[in-house]
Enzyme design. Structure first.
Site, PDB file in Angstrom:
ATOM      1  N   LYS A   1       0.808  -1.228   0.000  1.00  0.00           N
ATOM      2  CA  LYS A   1       0.000   0.000   0.000  1.00  0.00           C
ATOM      3  C   LYS A   1       0.843   1.281   0.000  1.00  0.00           C
ATOM      4  O   LYS A   1       0.484   2.256  -0.654  1.00  0.00           O
ATOM      5  CB  LYS A   1      -0.955   0.001   1.197  1.00  0.00           C
ATOM      6  CG  LYS A   1      -2.113  -0.978   1.038  1.00  0.00           C
ATOM      7  CD  LYS A   1      -3.098  -0.840   2.192  1.00  0.00           C
ATOM      8  CE  LYS A   1      -4.289  -1.760   2.007  1.00  0.00           C
ATOM      9  NZ  LYS A   1      -5.297  -1.616   3.047  1.00  0.00           N
TER      10      LYS A   1
ATOM     11  N   ASP B   1     -10.155   2.878   1.984  1.00  0.00           N
ATOM     12  CA  ASP B   1     -10.297   2.176   3.271  1.00  0.00           C
ATOM     13  C   ASP B   1     -11.081   3.018   4.294  1.00  0.00           C
ATOM     14  O   ASP B   1     -11.843   2.475   5.102  1.00  0.00           O
ATOM     15  CB  ASP B   1      -8.921   1.832   3.856  1.00  0.00           C
ATOM     16  CG  ASP B   1      -8.342   0.568   3.242  1.00  0.00           C
ATOM     17  OD1 ASP B   1      -9.102  -0.234   2.664  1.00  0.00           O
ATOM     18  OD2 ASP B   1      -7.105   0.380   3.339  1.00  0.00           O
TER      19      ASP B   1
HETATM   20  P1  NAP Z   1       0.848  -2.838  10.019  1.00  0.00           P
HETATM   21  O1  NAP Z   1       1.244  -1.585   9.295  1.00  0.00           O
HETATM   22  O2  NAP Z   1       1.727  -4.028   9.971  1.00  0.00           O
HETATM   23  O3  NAP Z   1       0.606  -2.415  11.574  1.00  0.00           O
HETATM   24  C1  NAP Z   1       0.335  -3.385  12.510  1.00  0.00           C
HETATM   25  C2  NAP Z   1       0.084  -2.737  13.889  1.00  0.00           C
HETATM   26  O4  NAP Z   1      -0.284  -3.785  14.781  1.00  0.00           O
HETATM   27  C3  NAP Z   1       1.300  -2.029  14.495  1.00  0.00           C
HETATM   28  O5  NAP Z   1       0.874  -0.842  15.115  1.00  0.00           O
HETATM   29  C4  NAP Z   1       1.782  -3.040  15.537  1.00  0.00           C
HETATM   30  O6  NAP Z   1       2.383  -2.447  16.673  1.00  0.00           O
HETATM   31  C5  NAP Z   1       0.486  -3.665  15.968  1.00  0.00           C
HETATM   32  N1  NAP Z   1       0.659  -5.017  16.525  1.00  0.00           N
HETATM   33  C6  NAP Z   1       1.013  -6.143  15.860  1.00  0.00           C
HETATM   34  N2  NAP Z   1       1.055  -7.196  16.697  1.00  0.00           N
HETATM   35  C7  NAP Z   1       0.718  -6.714  17.937  1.00  0.00           C
HETATM   36  C8  NAP Z   1       0.569  -7.302  19.223  1.00  0.00           C
HETATM   37  N3  NAP Z   1       0.795  -8.625  19.424  1.00  0.00           N
HETATM   38  N4  NAP Z   1       0.190  -6.515  20.264  1.00  0.00           N
HETATM   39  C9  NAP Z   1      -0.026  -5.201  20.089  1.00  0.00           C
HETATM   40  N5  NAP Z   1       0.098  -4.571  18.882  1.00  0.00           N
HETATM   41  C10 NAP Z   1       0.469  -5.317  17.823  1.00  0.00           C
HETATM   42  O7  NAP Z   1      -0.573  -3.335   9.510  1.00  0.00           O
HETATM   43  P2  NAP Z   1      -1.747  -2.471   8.826  1.00  0.00           P
HETATM   44  O8  NAP Z   1      -1.555  -2.436   7.361  1.00  0.00           O
HETATM   45  O9  NAP Z   1      -1.867  -1.193   9.575  1.00  0.00           O
HETATM   46  O10 NAP Z   1      -3.016  -3.420   9.096  1.00  0.00           O
HETATM   47  C11 NAP Z   1      -3.476  -3.676  10.415  1.00  0.00           C
HETATM   48  C12 NAP Z   1      -4.601  -4.703  10.378  1.00  0.00           C
HETATM   49  O11 NAP Z   1      -5.760  -4.143   9.751  1.00  0.00           O
HETATM   50  C13 NAP Z   1      -4.237  -5.948   9.571  1.00  0.00           C
HETATM   51  O12 NAP Z   1      -4.710  -7.082  10.277  1.00  0.00           O
HETATM   52  C14 NAP Z   1      -5.009  -5.771   8.266  1.00  0.00           C
HETATM   53  O13 NAP Z   1      -5.349  -6.998   7.661  1.00  0.00           O
HETATM   54  C15 NAP Z   1      -6.249  -5.038   8.769  1.00  0.00           C
HETATM   55  N6  NAP Z   1      -6.924  -4.261   7.708  1.00  0.00           N
HETATM   56  C16 NAP Z   1      -8.213  -4.599   7.402  1.00  0.00           C
HETATM   57  C17 NAP Z   1      -8.890  -3.887   6.437  1.00  0.00           C
HETATM   58  C18 NAP Z   1     -10.309  -4.259   6.112  1.00  0.00           C
HETATM   59  O14 NAP Z   1     -10.815  -3.876   5.042  1.00  0.00           O
HETATM   60  N7  NAP Z   1     -11.008  -4.958   6.983  1.00  0.00           N
HETATM   61  C19 NAP Z   1      -8.260  -2.830   5.764  1.00  0.00           C
HETATM   62  C20 NAP Z   1      -6.948  -2.507   6.115  1.00  0.00           C
HETATM   63  C21 NAP Z   1      -6.277  -3.230   7.092  1.00  0.00           C
HETATM   64  P3  NAP Z   1       3.910  -1.916  16.656  1.00  0.00           P
HETATM   65  O15 NAP Z   1       3.855  -0.589  15.950  1.00  0.00           O
HETATM   66  O16 NAP Z   1       4.275  -1.800  18.079  1.00  0.00           O
HETATM   67  O17 NAP Z   1       4.698  -2.952  15.905  1.00  0.00           O
END
Ligand code: NAP
Length: 285
Positions: free
Chosen positions: A74, A111
Protein backbone atom coordinates in the site's frame (compact mmCIF):
# COMPACT_ATOMS: atom_id res chain seq x y z
CA UNK A 1 -28.11 -11.48 -15.09
CA UNK A 2 -24.83 -12.98 -16.26
CA UNK A 3 -21.79 -11.43 -17.83
CA UNK A 4 -21.04 -11.46 -21.57
CA UNK A 5 -18.11 -13.71 -22.61
CA UNK A 6 -14.61 -12.27 -22.13
CA UNK A 7 -13.47 -10.40 -25.25
CA UNK A 8 -11.01 -7.67 -26.16
CA UNK A 9 -13.56 -5.17 -24.87
CA UNK A 10 -13.73 -6.67 -21.38
CA UNK A 11 -12.66 -4.25 -18.63
CA UNK A 12 -9.92 -5.90 -16.55
CA UNK A 13 -9.20 -4.96 -12.94
CA UNK A 14 -7.80 -6.85 -9.98
CA UNK A 15 -6.11 -6.93 -6.62
CA UNK A 16 -2.35 -6.98 -6.03
CA UNK A 17 -0.93 -8.38 -2.81
CA UNK A 18 1.51 -10.87 -1.41
CA UNK A 19 0.15 -13.31 -0.54
CA UNK A 20 -3.06 -12.70 -2.53
CA UNK A 21 -4.36 -16.25 -2.76
CA UNK A 22 -6.88 -15.87 0.07
CA UNK A 23 -8.10 -12.37 -0.85
CA UNK A 24 -11.89 -12.10 -0.78
CA UNK A 25 -11.89 -9.17 -3.23
CA UNK A 26 -12.19 -11.31 -6.42
CA UNK A 27 -15.20 -13.10 -4.91
CA UNK A 28 -16.92 -9.81 -4.01
CA UNK A 29 -16.12 -7.89 -7.20
CA UNK A 30 -16.98 -10.78 -9.56
CA UNK A 31 -20.30 -11.38 -7.76
CA UNK A 32 -21.19 -7.73 -8.40
CA UNK A 33 -20.04 -7.96 -12.04
CA UNK A 34 -22.16 -11.08 -12.57
CA UNK A 35 -25.25 -9.54 -11.01
CA UNK A 36 -24.90 -6.30 -12.99
CA UNK A 37 -24.10 -8.10 -16.28
CA UNK A 38 -21.03 -5.87 -16.75
CA UNK A 39 -18.42 -6.87 -19.33
CA UNK A 40 -15.58 -6.96 -16.82
CA UNK A 41 -13.35 -9.32 -14.86
CA UNK A 42 -11.47 -8.95 -11.57
CA UNK A 43 -8.41 -11.09 -11.01
CA UNK A 44 -5.75 -11.59 -8.31
CA UNK A 45 -2.14 -10.53 -9.03
CA UNK A 46 0.81 -11.63 -6.90
CA UNK A 47 3.83 -9.51 -7.85
CA UNK A 48 7.10 -10.55 -6.19
CA UNK A 49 7.60 -8.55 -2.99
CA UNK A 50 10.58 -6.75 -4.57
CA UNK A 51 8.83 -6.28 -7.92
CA UNK A 52 5.85 -4.01 -7.28
CA UNK A 53 7.24 -1.02 -9.22
CA UNK A 54 7.90 -3.22 -12.27
CA UNK A 55 4.37 -4.64 -11.97
CA UNK A 56 2.89 -1.12 -12.01
CA UNK A 57 5.10 -0.07 -14.95
CA UNK A 58 3.80 -3.04 -16.91
CA UNK A 59 0.19 -2.03 -16.35
CA UNK A 60 0.59 1.65 -17.23
CA UNK A 61 -1.46 2.75 -20.22
CA UNK A 62 -4.87 1.48 -19.30
CA UNK A 63 -4.94 -2.10 -20.66
CA UNK A 64 -5.78 -3.00 -17.11
CA UNK A 65 -8.21 -0.40 -15.71
CA UNK A 66 -6.94 -0.53 -12.17
CA UNK A 67 -6.00 -2.58 -9.16
CA UNK A 68 -6.78 -2.69 -5.50
CA UNK A 69 -3.63 -2.95 -3.45
CA UNK A 70 -3.20 -4.87 -0.24
CA UNK A 71 -0.45 -5.94 2.18
CA UNK A 72 2.49 -5.31 1.75
CA UNK A 73 2.27 -2.85 -1.16
CA UNK A 74 0.00 0.00 0.00
CA UNK A 75 2.79 2.49 0.79
CA UNK A 76 4.69 1.62 -2.40
CA UNK A 77 1.50 2.03 -4.42
CA UNK A 78 1.24 5.64 -3.28
CA UNK A 79 4.92 6.27 -3.96
CA UNK A 80 4.86 5.01 -7.55
CA UNK A 81 1.68 6.84 -8.63
CA UNK A 82 1.70 9.96 -10.80
CA UNK A 83 -0.88 11.69 -8.63
CA UNK A 84 -2.84 10.94 -5.49
CA UNK A 85 -6.13 11.97 -3.94
CA UNK A 86 -5.99 13.98 -0.70
CA UNK A 87 -7.31 10.97 1.26
CA UNK A 88 -4.53 8.72 -0.08
CA UNK A 89 -1.94 11.36 0.84
CA UNK A 90 -3.44 11.73 4.32
CA UNK A 91 -3.36 7.95 4.80
CA UNK A 92 0.20 7.80 3.36
CA UNK A 93 -0.96 4.68 1.54
CA UNK A 94 -3.08 3.66 -1.45
CA UNK A 95 -5.43 0.69 -1.73
CA UNK A 96 -6.51 1.65 -5.26
CA UNK A 97 -4.53 2.48 -8.40
CA UNK A 98 -6.24 3.60 -11.61
CA UNK A 99 -4.28 3.32 -14.88
CA UNK A 100 -5.20 6.13 -17.27
CA UNK A 101 -4.76 5.74 -21.04
CA UNK A 102 -2.15 8.56 -21.09
CA UNK A 103 0.15 6.40 -18.93
CA UNK A 104 -0.52 8.21 -15.67
CA UNK A 105 -1.38 6.32 -12.48
CA UNK A 106 -3.81 7.79 -9.94
CA UNK A 107 -3.59 6.59 -6.33
CA UNK A 108 -6.61 6.61 -4.06
CA UNK A 109 -7.53 5.17 -0.69
CA UNK A 110 -11.06 3.87 -0.07
CA UNK A 111 -10.30 2.18 3.27
CA UNK A 112 -11.61 5.22 5.18
CA UNK A 113 -14.89 5.04 3.28
CA UNK A 114 -14.97 1.33 4.07
CA UNK A 115 -14.49 2.01 7.77
CA UNK A 116 -17.27 4.61 7.90
CA UNK A 117 -19.49 2.35 5.76
CA UNK A 118 -18.96 -0.51 8.21
CA UNK A 119 -20.18 1.63 11.12
CA UNK A 120 -23.15 2.81 9.03
CA UNK A 121 -24.04 -0.81 8.19
CA UNK A 122 -23.62 -2.44 11.59
CA UNK A 123 -24.05 0.42 14.12
CA UNK A 124 -26.33 2.80 12.19
CA UNK A 125 -27.00 5.16 15.07
CA UNK A 126 -23.29 5.68 15.80
CA UNK A 127 -22.31 9.35 15.36
CA UNK A 128 -18.66 9.87 14.46
CA UNK A 129 -18.71 13.46 15.74
CA UNK A 130 -20.18 12.70 19.16
CA UNK A 131 -17.12 11.63 21.19
CA UNK A 132 -13.40 10.79 20.94
CA UNK A 133 -12.49 7.54 19.14
CA UNK A 134 -9.58 5.31 20.18
CA UNK A 135 -7.61 3.36 17.57
CA UNK A 136 -5.39 0.46 18.62
CA UNK A 137 -2.32 0.20 16.39
CA UNK A 138 -0.20 2.68 14.49
CA UNK A 139 0.41 1.04 11.14
CA UNK A 140 -0.91 2.11 7.75
CA UNK A 141 -4.49 1.07 8.54
CA UNK A 142 -4.51 3.08 11.78
CA UNK A 143 -3.17 6.17 10.05
CA UNK A 144 -5.78 5.91 7.26
CA UNK A 145 -8.54 5.42 9.83
CA UNK A 146 -7.39 8.41 11.89
CA UNK A 147 -7.35 10.65 8.80
CA UNK A 148 -10.81 9.47 7.69
CA UNK A 149 -12.33 9.89 11.17
CA UNK A 150 -10.95 13.41 11.57
CA UNK A 151 -12.20 14.33 8.09
CA UNK A 152 -15.63 12.98 9.04
CA UNK A 153 -15.81 15.25 12.11
CA UNK A 154 -14.43 13.13 14.96
CA UNK A 155 -13.55 15.59 17.76
CA UNK A 156 -10.46 13.66 18.93
CA UNK A 157 -8.59 10.55 17.83
CA UNK A 158 -6.55 8.63 20.39
CA UNK A 159 -3.88 6.39 18.88
CA UNK A 160 -2.89 3.60 21.27
CA UNK A 161 0.12 1.54 20.25
CA UNK A 162 2.65 -0.92 21.62
CA UNK A 163 5.39 1.28 20.15
CA UNK A 164 4.63 4.83 21.32
CA UNK A 165 6.92 6.51 18.78
CA UNK A 166 4.78 5.20 15.89
CA UNK A 167 1.61 6.61 17.46
CA UNK A 168 3.38 9.93 18.00
CA UNK A 169 4.52 9.97 14.36
CA UNK A 170 0.89 9.69 13.18
CA UNK A 171 -0.16 12.46 15.58
CA UNK A 172 2.56 14.69 14.14
CA UNK A 173 1.80 13.86 10.52
CA UNK A 174 -1.94 14.55 10.57
CA UNK A 175 -3.74 17.82 11.12
CA UNK A 176 -6.38 17.75 13.84
CA UNK A 177 -6.82 16.65 17.40
CA UNK A 178 -4.81 13.42 17.85
CA UNK A 179 -3.28 12.14 21.06
CA UNK A 180 -0.76 9.28 21.27
CA UNK A 181 -0.87 6.64 24.02
CA UNK A 182 1.25 3.62 24.86
CA UNK A 183 -0.67 0.31 25.07
CA UNK A 184 -0.37 0.03 28.91
CA UNK A 185 -2.24 3.39 29.11
CA UNK A 186 -5.19 2.11 27.07
CA UNK A 187 -7.55 2.39 30.06
CA UNK A 188 -6.97 6.14 30.11
CA UNK A 189 -7.40 6.35 26.32
CA UNK A 190 -10.71 4.42 26.44
CA UNK A 191 -12.37 6.79 28.96
CA UNK A 192 -15.36 8.56 27.42
CA UNK A 193 -14.87 7.20 23.88
CA UNK A 194 -17.65 6.68 21.36
CA UNK A 195 -15.76 3.79 19.73
CA UNK A 196 -12.62 1.69 19.88
CA UNK A 197 -11.16 0.40 16.63
CA UNK A 198 -8.66 -2.43 16.55
CA UNK A 199 -6.22 -1.68 13.73
CA UNK A 200 -3.47 -3.98 14.97
CA UNK A 201 -2.61 -7.22 13.23
CA UNK A 202 -2.22 -9.04 16.57
CA UNK A 203 -5.21 -11.37 16.19
CA UNK A 204 -4.98 -11.89 12.44
CA UNK A 205 -5.18 -15.54 11.35
CA UNK A 206 -5.35 -16.80 14.92
CA UNK A 207 -2.47 -14.68 16.32
CA UNK A 208 -2.15 -13.69 19.97
CA UNK A 209 -5.20 -12.15 21.67
CA UNK A 210 -4.91 -8.41 22.33
CA UNK A 211 -4.93 -7.45 25.97
CA UNK A 212 -7.22 -4.41 25.72
CA UNK A 213 -9.20 -3.16 28.78
CA UNK A 214 -12.52 -2.75 26.94
CA UNK A 215 -14.33 -2.71 30.28
CA UNK A 216 -12.97 0.85 30.65
CA UNK A 217 -15.09 2.04 27.69
CA UNK A 218 -18.54 3.58 28.25
CA UNK A 219 -21.36 1.01 27.94
CA UNK A 220 -22.56 2.83 24.82
CA UNK A 221 -19.21 2.51 23.01
CA UNK A 222 -19.08 0.66 19.69
CA UNK A 223 -16.17 -1.77 19.34
CA UNK A 224 -14.82 -2.39 15.84
CA UNK A 225 -12.16 -4.80 14.59
CA UNK A 226 -10.51 -4.41 11.18
CA UNK A 227 -9.39 -8.04 11.29
CA UNK A 228 -11.94 -10.42 9.75
CA UNK A 229 -10.07 -13.74 9.86
CA UNK A 230 -11.61 -15.04 12.08
CA UNK A 231 -14.84 -13.07 11.65
CA UNK A 232 -15.30 -12.95 15.43
CA UNK A 233 -11.88 -12.21 16.83
CA UNK A 234 -11.14 -12.68 20.56
CA UNK A 235 -11.28 -8.83 20.73
CA UNK A 236 -14.87 -8.75 19.36
CA UNK A 237 -15.82 -11.76 21.48
CA UNK A 238 -14.65 -9.88 24.59
CA UNK A 239 -16.59 -6.77 23.47
CA UNK A 240 -19.77 -8.83 23.00
CA UNK A 241 -19.38 -10.43 26.41
CA UNK A 242 -19.35 -6.88 27.84
CA UNK A 243 -22.59 -6.15 25.94
CA UNK A 244 -20.92 -3.61 23.66
CA UNK A 245 -22.18 -3.19 20.11
CA UNK A 246 -19.67 -4.46 17.57
CA UNK A 247 -18.65 -3.84 13.95
CA UNK A 248 -16.51 -6.36 12.06
CA UNK A 249 -13.71 -6.10 9.53
CA UNK A 250 -15.64 -7.85 6.76
CA UNK A 251 -18.09 -4.93 6.71
CA UNK A 252 -15.08 -2.64 6.18
CA UNK A 253 -13.69 -4.84 3.40
CA UNK A 254 -17.03 -4.75 1.58
CA UNK A 255 -17.30 -1.01 2.29
CA UNK A 256 -13.95 -0.26 0.62
CA UNK A 257 -14.76 -2.56 -2.30
CA UNK A 258 -17.84 -0.59 -3.40
CA UNK A 259 -16.08 2.70 -4.34
CA UNK A 260 -13.30 0.63 -5.98
CA UNK A 261 -15.91 -1.13 -8.16
CA UNK A 262 -17.27 2.27 -9.13
CA UNK A 263 -13.79 3.50 -10.10
CA UNK A 264 -13.12 0.41 -12.25
CA UNK A 265 -16.46 -0.12 -13.95
CA UNK A 266 -18.09 3.33 -13.84
CA UNK A 267 -21.16 2.42 -11.84
CA UNK A 268 -22.14 1.53 -8.29
CA UNK A 269 -22.31 -2.16 -7.33
CA UNK A 270 -25.78 -3.62 -7.91
CA UNK A 271 -28.00 -3.77 -4.84
CA UNK A 272 -29.33 -7.01 -3.42
CA UNK A 273 -26.20 -9.13 -4.01
CA UNK A 274 -25.38 -11.10 -0.88
CA UNK A 275 -21.62 -10.60 -1.01
CA UNK A 276 -21.34 -10.77 2.78
CA UNK A 277 -22.91 -14.24 2.83
CA UNK A 278 -20.56 -15.37 0.04
CA UNK A 279 -17.55 -14.00 1.91
CA UNK A 280 -18.62 -15.57 5.21
CA UNK A 281 -18.89 -18.93 3.47
CA UNK A 282 -15.41 -18.51 2.02
CA UNK A 283 -14.08 -17.67 5.50
CA UNK A 284 -15.41 -20.92 6.97
CA UNK A 285 -12.57 -23.17 8.13
P1 NAP B 1 0.85 -2.84 10.02
O1 NAP B 1 1.24 -1.58 9.30
O2 NAP B 1 1.73 -4.03 9.97
O3 NAP B 1 0.61 -2.42 11.57
C1 NAP B 1 0.34 -3.39 12.51
C2 NAP B 1 0.08 -2.74 13.89
O4 NAP B 1 -0.28 -3.78 14.78
C3 NAP B 1 1.30 -2.03 14.49
O5 NAP B 1 0.87 -0.84 15.11
C4 NAP B 1 1.78 -3.04 15.54
O6 NAP B 1 2.38 -2.45 16.67
C5 NAP B 1 0.49 -3.67 15.97
N1 NAP B 1 0.66 -5.02 16.53
C6 NAP B 1 1.01 -6.14 15.86
N2 NAP B 1 1.06 -7.20 16.70
C7 NAP B 1 0.72 -6.71 17.94
C8 NAP B 1 0.57 -7.30 19.22
N3 NAP B 1 0.80 -8.63 19.42
N4 NAP B 1 0.19 -6.51 20.26
C9 NAP B 1 -0.03 -5.20 20.09
N5 NAP B 1 0.10 -4.57 18.88
C10 NAP B 1 0.47 -5.32 17.82
O7 NAP B 1 -0.57 -3.33 9.51
P2 NAP B 1 -1.75 -2.47 8.83
O8 NAP B 1 -1.56 -2.44 7.36
O9 NAP B 1 -1.87 -1.19 9.57
O10 NAP B 1 -3.02 -3.42 9.10
C11 NAP B 1 -3.48 -3.68 10.42
C12 NAP B 1 -4.60 -4.70 10.38
O11 NAP B 1 -5.76 -4.14 9.75
C13 NAP B 1 -4.24 -5.95 9.57
O12 NAP B 1 -4.71 -7.08 10.28
C14 NAP B 1 -5.01 -5.77 8.27
O13 NAP B 1 -5.35 -7.00 7.66
C15 NAP B 1 -6.25 -5.04 8.77
N6 NAP B 1 -6.92 -4.26 7.71
C16 NAP B 1 -8.21 -4.60 7.40
C17 NAP B 1 -8.89 -3.89 6.44
C18 NAP B 1 -10.31 -4.26 6.11
O14 NAP B 1 -10.81 -3.88 5.04
N7 NAP B 1 -11.01 -4.96 6.98
C19 NAP B 1 -8.26 -2.83 5.76
C20 NAP B 1 -6.95 -2.51 6.11
C21 NAP B 1 -6.28 -3.23 7.09
P3 NAP B 1 3.91 -1.92 16.66
O15 NAP B 1 3.86 -0.59 15.95
O16 NAP B 1 4.27 -1.80 18.08
O17 NAP B 1 4.70 -2.95 15.91
Amino acid sequence: MSRPPVTGATVVAGVAGSPVRHSLSPLIQNAWLDAAGIDGVYVPFAPPTDGFDAFVSGLRGGTVRGVNVTIPFKEQALACATSATPRARAAAAANLLIFETDGSVVADNTDGLGLLGAFAAQAPDFAVGAAPIAILGAGGAARGAAAALLAAGCPEVRIVNRTLAKAEAIAEALTGSIVAFELPDARQAFAGVGAVINATSAEMNGGTALDAPLEATPETAVIMDMVYKPIETPFLHWAKSLNRRTVDGLAMLIGQAAPSFEAFYGQSPPVGVHVRALALKALEP
